[in-house]
Design a protein around this motif. Structure first.
Motif: not given
Length: 400
Positions: A94, A97-98, A100-101, A104-105, A110-111, A263
């Motif tokens: 997890t 993916t955190a 990666e998020r 992106a932010d 988007d990602d 995305q």
């Protein structure tokens, strides 16, 4: 069978040595920092000595930041040592993916998708997105990873002169019949410290219906008001389509890279990018440390201000001392030693400076063009004003 090959390789190595171009690796005896220990065994003493480090990509000084170290240390207990898998089998935690998020932010996309390195990110993005009907228009001074990545694509390839908008427009006109076109540039050219003219590039991209891809490895974390990189610095975040970058420089300095963008781009890379599909996932401690480094970078306005001040001071003092610097504002500050003997002179001065307790590295062919040898000084927010002045004083004494 190896005998003939051995002789050929030895002859090539001897030619490199005779030209003064041999690159020797000095060994650090401490963690990466503004002050490091350097092994002296290569010079016969077998000991270690302290040196000011002016050749790391540790722009914000996060490589040994206590919060980054704590996050990485805790991750060993919580998440384990390695993933022993690629992402799509059982290599995604997890926290992957955190991260990666969070990337992106931070970059306004988007990602994002993680790779083992930015070299792998650039090695995977072009083959997946661009085929024989497409055209890639690349700056001539782009990083080696972009050059290699473009070679893996079947797309038509064009090269334009560094930051030359007239030449870029001519290449775009040549590629007018392509299904899609992408302009590819470093955000910061690592050997020169120059920033790419992104507003003008974006203007041409819109005029000729082209995408824009920026490798922002030497910018994210410290260039721009919030450290968002060269697109943020120039106010073109919404006009740059894809950003590639690294976790191995300002964002903790460990390893790992990424592609951030629309995305559909990220989704297709997860399905088709070979370096992503066939390489182990980024190690858990690196992910956790990089997440901590990214959080620190978001709130590091004071560190970015110190970095700007250190860069300005170094450039001012070196100019006053009569050294030949490439112009610019980036912490990468090349001190030039042109001509046939420039590589030897740069090497001599770097060795003399290490004896003075200042660690810098000379760059010569094939890393830079022949006749354009340099010592690439890199400032950090972790340097004090006294550190900067000591570095300049060492340059002056080494020059003689």
């Amino acid at each position: 069978m190896y005998g003939d090959t051995r002789a050929r390789l030895r002859a090539e190595l001897d030619e490199i040595e005779a030209a003064g171009l041999t690159k020797r690796e000095r060994q650090l005896t401490t963690p990466q920092s503004a002050h490091v220990g350097v092994a002296t065994a290569a010079r016969g003493s077998g000991g270690t000595e302290e040196a000011l480090n002016f050749c790391a990509n540790n722009y914000l000084g996060l490589a040994d930041h206590p919060d980054v170290l704590a996050a990485a240390r805790n991750a060993l207990d919580e998440w384990g040592f390695g993933m022993a898998s690629v992402r799509f089998i059982c290599g995604t935690q997890t926290q992957h993916t955190a991260l990666e998020r969070a990337l992106a932010d931070y970059l306004g996309t988007d990602d994002a998708i993680l790779f083992s390195s930015c070299f792998d990110a650039n090695g995977g993005v072009f083959e997946v997105l661009f085929g024989a009907e497409d055209a890639i228009i690349s700056d001539e001074l782009n990083h080696a990873s972009i050059i290699d990545g473009v070679r893996l694509s079947k797309a038509r390839r064009y090269r334009y002169r560094n930051a030359d908008m007239a030449d870029l427009e001519a290449r775009l006109q040549e590629a007018a019949d392509a299904r899609s076109r992408v302009i590819v540039t470093d955000g910061v050219f690592s050997m020169d410290g120059y920033l790419a003219p992104l507003p003008e590039i974006c203007d041409l991209a819109e005029r000729y219906d082209a995408m824009v891809l920026v490798d922002d490895s030497h910018a994210v974390g410290f260039v721009g008001p919030n450290g968002g990189g060269t697109p943020e610095h120039f106010g073109v975040v919404d006009r740059v389509d894809i950003v590639t970058g690294t976790l191995g420089k300002a964002l903790g300095g460990a390893s790992g890279g990424y592609v951030a963008g629309p995305q559909e781009v990220v989704d297709l890379l997860r399905q088709r990018a070979r370096p992503y599909l066939f390489s182990n996932a980024v190690a858990p401690s690196v992910v956790a440390g990089s997440l901590a480094a990214l959080e620190i970078a978001r709130d590091s306005s004071a560190a970015r201000e110190r970095l700007v001040a250190n860069t300005a001071l170094f450039r001012s003092l070196m100019t006053e001392a009569g050294f030949d610097l490439l112009p610019g504002e980036h912490p990468i500050t090349p001190v030039m030693f042109p001509g046939e003997d420039g590589a030897r002179e740069a090497g001599r001065i770097a060795d003399a400076m290490l004896a003075e307790g200042v660690y810098v590295i000379p760059f010569s062919f094939p890393v830079v063009p022949r006749g354009k040898a340099r010592i690439r000084v890199q400032l950090s927010a972790a340097h004090s004003e006294d550190d900067v002045r000591r570095c300049v004083d060492a340059f002056v004494r080494a020059r003689g």
